[in-house]
Design a protein around this motif. Structure first.
Motif, PDB file in Angstrom:
ATOM      1  N   LYS A   1       0.850  -1.121  -0.010  1.00  0.00           N
ATOM      2  CA  LYS A   1       0.104  -0.003  -0.129  1.00  0.00           C
ATOM      3  C   LYS A   1       0.850   1.133  -0.005  1.00  0.00           C
ATOM      4  O   LYS A   1       0.248   2.329  -0.343  1.00  0.00           O
ATOM      5  CB  LYS A   1      -0.912  -0.071   1.363  1.00  0.00           C
ATOM      6  CG  LYS A   1      -1.973  -1.022   1.226  1.00  0.00           C
ATOM      7  CD  LYS A   1      -2.750  -1.158   2.496  1.00  0.00           C
ATOM      8  CE  LYS A   1      -3.764  -2.156   2.382  1.00  0.00           C
ATOM      9  NZ  LYS A   1      -4.531  -2.017   3.614  1.00  0.00           N
ATOM     10  N   THR A   2       1.928   1.274   0.573  1.00  0.00           N
ATOM     11  CA  THR A   2       2.864   2.318   0.733  1.00  0.00           C
ATOM     12  C   THR A   2       3.123   3.004  -0.709  1.00  0.00           C
ATOM     13  O   THR A   2       3.422   4.273  -0.745  1.00  0.00           O
ATOM     14  CB  THR A   2       3.927   2.130   1.742  1.00  0.00           C
ATOM     15  OG1 THR A   2       4.384   3.427   2.171  1.00  0.00           O
ATOM     16  CG2 THR A   2       4.968   1.291   1.030  1.00  0.00           C
ATOM     17  N   LEU A   3       3.566   2.037  -1.485  1.00  0.00           N
ATOM     18  CA  LEU A   3       4.167   2.968  -2.918  1.00  0.00           C
ATOM     19  C   LEU A   3       3.388   3.623  -3.530  1.00  0.00           C
ATOM     20  O   LEU A   3       3.661   4.953  -4.086  1.00  0.00           O
ATOM     21  CB  LEU A   3       4.627   1.558  -4.087  1.00  0.00           C
ATOM     22  CG  LEU A   3       5.881   0.948  -3.414  1.00  0.00           C
ATOM     23  CD1 LEU A   3       6.070  -0.155  -4.000  1.00  0.00           C
ATOM     24  CD2 LEU A   3       7.132   1.885  -3.236  1.00  0.00           C
ATOM     25  N   PRO A   4       1.909   3.650  -3.491  1.00  0.00           N
ATOM     26  CA  PRO A   4       1.037   4.581  -3.985  1.00  0.00           C
ATOM     27  C   PRO A   4       1.174   6.171  -3.391  1.00  0.00           C
ATOM     28  O   PRO A   4       1.121   7.091  -4.145  1.00  0.00           O
ATOM     29  CB  PRO A   4      -0.193   4.113  -4.034  1.00  0.00           C
ATOM     30  CG  PRO A   4      -0.238   2.642  -4.111  1.00  0.00           C
ATOM     31  CD  PRO A   4       1.264   2.379  -3.430  1.00  0.00           C
ATOM     32  N   TYR A   5       1.394   6.103  -2.057  1.00  0.00           N
ATOM     33  CA  TYR A   5       1.571   7.170  -1.344  1.00  0.00           C
ATOM     34  C   TYR A   5       2.857   8.053  -1.795  1.00  0.00           C
ATOM     35  O   TYR A   5       3.204   9.097  -1.883  1.00  0.00           O
ATOM     36  CB  TYR A   5       1.314   7.053  -0.059  1.00  0.00           C
ATOM     37  CG  TYR A   5       0.128   6.482   0.618  1.00  0.00           C
ATOM     38  CD1 TYR A   5      -0.711   7.553   0.936  1.00  0.00           C
ATOM     39  CD2 TYR A   5      -0.434   5.309   0.628  1.00  0.00           C
ATOM     40  CE1 TYR A   5      -1.890   7.428   1.345  1.00  0.00           C
ATOM     41  CE2 TYR A   5      -1.724   4.781   1.047  1.00  0.00           C
ATOM     42  CZ  TYR A   5      -2.566   6.088   1.387  1.00  0.00           C
ATOM     43  OH  TYR A   5      -3.832   5.855   1.853  1.00  0.00           O
ATOM     44  N   VAL A   6       3.925   7.132  -1.854  1.00  0.00           N
ATOM     45  CA  VAL A   6       5.277   7.483  -2.196  1.00  0.00           C
ATOM     46  C   VAL A   6       4.953   8.365  -3.542  1.00  0.00           C
ATOM     47  O   VAL A   6       5.576   9.528  -3.747  1.00  0.00           O
ATOM     48  CB  VAL A   6       6.290   6.425  -2.335  1.00  0.00           C
ATOM     49  CG1 VAL A   6       7.590   6.969  -2.880  1.00  0.00           C
ATOM     50  CG2 VAL A   6       6.415   5.851  -1.003  1.00  0.00           C
ATOM     51  N   ALA A   7       4.500   7.702  -4.568  1.00  0.00           N
ATOM     52  CA  ALA A   7       4.231   7.982  -5.964  1.00  0.00           C
ATOM     53  C   ALA A   7       3.314   9.589  -5.810  1.00  0.00           C
ATOM     54  O   ALA A   7       3.620  10.468  -6.587  1.00  0.00           O
ATOM     55  CB  ALA A   7       3.624   6.918  -6.999  1.00  0.00           C
ATOM     56  N   ALA A   8       2.273   9.443  -5.165  1.00  0.00           N
ATOM     57  CA  ALA A   8       1.588  10.660  -4.988  1.00  0.00           C
ATOM     58  C   ALA A   8       2.337  11.779  -4.432  1.00  0.00           C
ATOM     59  O   ALA A   8       2.003  12.850  -4.915  1.00  0.00           O
ATOM     60  CB  ALA A   8       0.343  10.292  -4.006  1.00  0.00           C
TER      61      ALA A   8
END
Length: 311
Positions: free
Chosen positions: A237-244
Motif C-alpha cells: 500500500k505504501t508505494l502509491p503514497y510515495v508516488a502521490a
C-alpha cells in the motif's frame, strides 16, 4: 495557503496534464547543479555510525533489494504508471531514504513482518495527552475550515502550527520548536518514519484524498492512527503514497514556479526528503533561478547510471 486544487485537477484531467496557466515552463536540466555533494546532516552520519555501517553499504543494500525482487519492481512500475511519473523517481526516493535515514531489510518479505509487529502497538497522534484531532479544533485553525481536500487541510494546519504555535507560548503552554509531524504524528520517537517508503504519517494524511481518487484506497483519518500506520507499513500500500507525494512535487513546481522537474530525479528526491513542495515552489518563484538538490538528491543523481537499469 497551500491548496491541493492547484494539483488534484491534474489527476482528474487526462492524468496529470498541466492545468494551471503559467507564463512559460522551464525544463529542469538533468544532473546536479552542485559539483560536489552538499553537507550531510550530522544526525544522518551519527545514525549510520551507530549502525556500524556506511552510506555506501546502505546504498548497496537497498539497490540489491530492488534489483533482486521482480515483484517489488513490478509494484514500483505500477505505482509510477498510476501517477504518471517515471519509476526512477520512486527508486530515487527509496534509495535516498534507505541510504541516509534507515537501513533496508535484506528481503522484501521482512517489510510485511515489520508491519505486523506494529499491529498491536498502542498508537496515538497526540502531544502531552492532547490528541491532534482535538488540537486542530482550536480557533487558531479556523482559516483551514474551508479546505475540503486532505492536502489543503493538513498543509494549512501545518502552516498554522509553524506560524502560531511552533516554539511559542500559546494558552500558557510552551510548544516545541519542532515540525508539526514530529510533535503530533510520531508517537514512538520524533523523526521516525516508517515502511519501505519511510513515509511520515502526516504525509500519508496529506496525500490520502489523491491516493483514494487514483488508487481507490480508503481515505485515511487522524482519528484512526492504527489505520494510518497499517497503510504506510504495508509494502503493498505504501508505494502509491510515495508516488502521490512525488506527483504533487512535480505539479507544484510546474504550476507555481513554472519549472518542469519531471526529468530530474535528484530534485524530486530532494523534495521527498524535505517536504512542503508548494511552499518551496513559491519561494523559488520569488527568488528565481532553478531548484538545487540537497545532499540526498545529489546522491540520487550521482547514482542514476546504476539505478536506471534496476527497472
Amino acid at each position: 495557503m497551500p491548496q491541493l486544487t492547484r494539483i488534484v485537477p491534474a489527476v482528474l484531467a487526462l492524468f496529470f496534464t498541466a492545468t494551471a496557466p503559467v507564463a512559460a515552463v522551464t525544463i529542469m536540466p538533468p544532473g546536479n547543479q552542485s559539483a560536489t555533494q552538499p553537507p550531510i546532516p550530522g544526525a544522518s552520519a551519527k545514525r549510520t555510525a551507530q549502525l556500524k555501517t556506511t552510506f555506501e553499504a546502505k546504498y548497496k543494500k537497498i539497490k540489491d533489494l530492488i534489483a533482486g525482487d521482480r515483484k517489488l519492481q513490478s509494484k514500483i512500475r505500477d505505482a509510477a504508471a498510476s501517477y504518471g511519473i517515471d519509476p526512477i523517481h520512486i527508486i530515487g526516493a527509496l534509495v535516498g531514504e534507505h541510504t541516509f535515514n534507515v537501513d533496508a531489510y535484506d528481503r522484501f518479505q521482512t517489510y510485511y513482518v515489520k508491519a505486523m509487529s506494529y499491529a498491536g502497538s498502542a498508537i496515538r497522534f497526540a502531544y502531552e495527552g492532547e490528541k491532534v484531532t482535538e488540537f486542530v479544533e482550536r480557533p487558531q485553525f479556523s482559516p483551514c475550515a474551508g479546505e475540503t481536500d486532505s492536502y489543503g487541510l493538513w498543509t494549512c494546519r501545518e502552516k498554522v502550527w509553524d506560524t502560531v504555535f511552533r516554539g511559542r507560548v500559546v494558552g500558557g503552554t510552551v510548544w516545541p520548536n519542532n515540525r508539526f509531524s514530529a510533535v503530533f504524528f510520531q508517537p514512538f520517537y520524533a523523526g521516525q518514519t516508517f515502511g519501505l517508503g519511510q513515509l511520515n504519517p502526516l504525509t500519508a494524511l496529506e496525500t490520502s484524498d489523491l491516493v483514494s481518487r487514483v488508487s481507490g484506497f480508503p481515505k485515511l483519518s487522524a482519528k484512526r492512527p492504527k489505520q494510518v500506520y497499517a497503510t504506510i507499513m504495508d509494502p503493498d500500500k505504501t508505494l502509491p503514497y510515495v508516488a502521490a507525494a512525488i506527483r504533487m512535487s512535480i505539479d507544484a513546481y510546474r504550476d507555481i514556479a513554472g519549472i518542469d522537474i519531471s526529468g530530474n530525479p535528484g530534485i524530486t528526491a530532494t523534495l521527498y526528503n524535505l517536504g512542503n513542495p508548494e511552499d518551496r515552489a513559491e519561494a523559488l518563484k520569488t527568488r528565481g533561478g532553478l531548484p538545487k538538490e540537497n545532499f540526498y538528491g545529489w546522491f540520487v543523481n550521482e547514482k542514476l547510471d546504476e539505478l536506471r537499469p534496476l527497472m
